[in-house]
Design an enzyme around this catalytic site. Structure first.
Site, short mmCIF file in Angstrom:
data_model
loop_
_atom_site.label_atom_id
_atom_site.label_comp_id
_atom_site.label_asym_id
_atom_site.label_seq_id
_atom_site.Cartn_x
_atom_site.Cartn_y
_atom_site.Cartn_z
N CYS A 71 -69.04 -45.18 8.58
CA CYS A 71 -69.75 -46.43 8.85
C CYS A 71 -71.16 -46.40 8.23
O CYS A 71 -71.87 -47.39 8.24
CB CYS A 71 -69.87 -46.68 10.34
SG CYS A 71 -68.29 -46.73 11.16
N ASP B 84 -73.74 -44.56 9.31
CA ASP B 84 -74.81 -44.01 10.14
C ASP B 84 -74.32 -43.14 11.30
O ASP B 84 -73.34 -43.45 11.96
CB ASP B 84 -75.80 -45.07 10.65
CG ASP B 84 -75.17 -46.43 10.86
OD1 ASP B 84 -73.98 -46.45 11.22
OD2 ASP B 84 -75.87 -47.45 10.71
N CYS C 184 -79.58 -45.64 7.20
CA CYS C 184 -80.59 -46.35 6.42
C CYS C 184 -81.97 -46.18 7.05
O CYS C 184 -82.10 -45.60 8.14
CB CYS C 184 -80.23 -47.82 6.33
SG CYS C 184 -80.29 -48.66 7.91
N CYS D 272 -78.57 -51.03 14.03
CA CYS D 272 -79.31 -49.75 14.06
C CYS D 272 -79.94 -49.55 15.43
O CYS D 272 -79.95 -48.43 15.96
CB CYS D 272 -80.42 -49.73 13.00
SG CYS D 272 -79.82 -49.91 11.33
#
Lengths: 129, 404
Positions: free
Chosen positions: A37, A39, A64, A107
């Site tokens: 995915c 992360d 990221c 995130c």
């Protein structure tokens, strides 16, 4: 895409990078996400068993810049909080603090999940002690 | 050194100053319409267009009459594939292409599928190349067109075009190739390679944006196609619309320069690319090259730095313009379908960087880029839980991840 200054600051100067001893009964470890995915966050807390206060928080993140910043910020917020206060941290708090754009909200969700997973792990371990 | 450093020449290139100078008079002085057959303004413009046609034809081993001007390679691909499907509908309705083609080809094929065509999307091998036996097996008596790109825009691999052309000819199937990344960079010859249709673009070869061409074979066989834009019947009826004279002059000049300088330039590109590769692979472990090095454009390096996410790497090297196959850097939030097609797993796509070297890069820039990338990868690996696990000897493919 332009990054907010706070994201850049955490990316350039990540706080509390590192690892705590997983085997320590006062350490809770949360690992969330998946490499496919894009992360994976590992977040760890070290809790003072008498006071219930988080004395140390460490992270390592594959992801990221916004994922790195979200987890770095989470470790800053965790230190000094009680376990219950830590569980009250919401992903939207992270979104607001870092001015994350809509495509980066996942995130912050991942960071909230990592906090919960770390605290869960600590609670499970301390229940056995 | 001037910053930021541009190393994304597969995306676009600057116009070469020599090309710009060649174009200049055609904006304000020689502004005629080449279709104006009754005065000198038109004749001059026509002369310029015909010169460019020859320059382009010469680069790919064609004749001037076989060049059709378009607005760019996306239009060229659309015209080739839709134009053939329509013209040869009575003969068959089957098209063969590959999973790693540019979207201009894939999306054109998808539209044709809705309109009743059957399309085979060949999977590529782990090296990025199509399997010629699979191609042979996919051909049926309904197959009218094979469309396989010459060189890939992400991983730079060069397909076995001459072999594909031979197979197509033997089976009586037309062969179109999207040569946007190849033409002007490596030798391309439509006769030797048995190519029937070929797309090129101006802005990938130091020409202007907004102009491209489609080569359409006139002899052995004479290829016909249905026009996709109706109007004044320009370009032998295959593409109506007043010719973009300035753009065409620029495309022609860009082709002439590329042809003259290709031997020296490709050698310089390969030297710099290999230096970059060797520096990165010498300093860092767990680095993987995507696509074969055996058959590849001299200016391409697509490389994955395991355990580091591409967008975070781009953030750290923000004085260098490159691109990544990471989902976070794409408009669709999906990792690169080209890298996925290699079968290496999504994590390799998330960790990939595409370096596209070009005419205006210097060795000094290559040295700087290598140093900077190494520094940032090392920093991000210190931050990476995956790298830590890898160092502890944990097999990441065996871990139960909490996919989200």
């Amino acid at each position: 895409m332009a990054y907010s200054e706070k994201v850049l600051d955490h990316y350039n100067h990540p706080r509390n990078v590192g690892s705590l001893d997983k085997a320590d009964p006062t350490v809770g470890t949360g690992m969330v996400g998946a490499p496919e995915c894009g992360d994976v966050m590992k977040l760890q807390v070290k809790v003072n068993p008498t006071t219930g206060i988080i004395e140390e928080a460490k992270f390592k993140t594959f992801g990221c810049g916004s994922a790195i910043a979200s987890s770095s910020l989470a470790t800053e917020w965790l230190r000094g909080k009680t376990v219950d206060e830590a569980l009250a941290i919401k992903n939207t708090d992270i979104v607001n603090e870092l001015s994350l754009p809509p495509v980066k909200i996942h995130c912050s969700v991942l960071a909230e999940d990592a906090i919960k997973a770390a605290i869960d792990d600590y609670k499970k371990k301390s229940a056995h002690v | 050194m001037k910053f930021p450093i541009y190393m994304d020449y597969h995306a676009t290139t600057p116009v070469d100053p020599r090309v710009f100078e060649a174009m200049r008079p055609y904006f304000t002085e020689v502004f005629g319409n080449p279709a104006s057959r009754n005065h000198s303004f038109g004749w001059q413009a026509e002369d310029a267009v015909e010169k460019a046609r020859k320059q382009i034809a010469s680069l790919i081993g064609a004749t001037a009459k076989e060049i059709v001007f378009t607005s760019g390679a996306t239009e060229s691909n659309n015209l080739a594939i839709k134009g053939i499907a329509e013209m040869y509908a009575e003969k068959g309705n089957h098209i063969i292409t590959a999973a790693t083609e540019h979207k201009a080809t894939l999306d054109t094929c998808k539209r044709l599928e809705k309109e009743g065509c059957r399309v085979t999307y060949l999977q590529v091998q782990t090296n990025g190349l199509v399997d010629l036996q699979q191609l042979r097996d996919a051909i049926t008596d309904k197959t009218i067109l094979i469309s396989i790109m010459y060189a890939n825009n992400e991983i730079g691999v060069v397909q076995p075009v001459a072999e594909i052309g031979k197979i197509a000819k033997e089976r009586g199937v037309l062969f179109h190739t999207d040569a946007v990344q190849a033409a002007g960079k490596i030798p391309v010859n439509v006769i030797a390679d048995n190519i029937d249709l070929l797309s090129i673009s101006g802005h990938k070869i130091y020409g202007p944006k907004g102009v491209g061409a489609l080569y359409v074979r006139r002899k052995g066989p004479r290829v016909q196609l249905s026009a996709q834009i109706d109007g004044g019947g320009h370009e032998r009826g295959m593409r109506s619309g007043t010719l973009n004279v300035t753009g065409i002059v620029g495309l022609g000049e860009a082709c002439a320069i590329a042809q003259a300088e290709m031997p020296a330039e490709s050698k310089r590109m390969a030297y710099m690319r290999d230096k970059l590769k060797d520096k990165l692979m010498g300093a860092l472990d767990e680095v993987y090259i995507n696509g074969t090095m055996e058959s590849r454009l001299p200016n391409n390096l697509n490389i994955s730095f395991a355990f580091v996410e591409g967008e975070s790497l781009l953030m750290g090297i923000n004085d260098i313009a490159v691109s990544s196959g990471s989902a976070c850097t794409s408009a669709t939030l999906e990792p690169s379908y080209v890298l996925k097609a290699l079968g290496a797993g999504d994590d390799i796509a998330h960790s990939s960087i595409r370096f596209g070297l070009g005419r205006f890069n210097t060795e000094e820039e290559v040295d700087y880029v290598a140093g900077k990338v190494i520094e940032v990868v090392e920093k991000l690996r210190e931050l990476s839980p995956l790298y830590e696990m890898h160092k502890e000897g944990i097999d990441l493919t065996k871990v139960q991840w909490t996919a989200h």
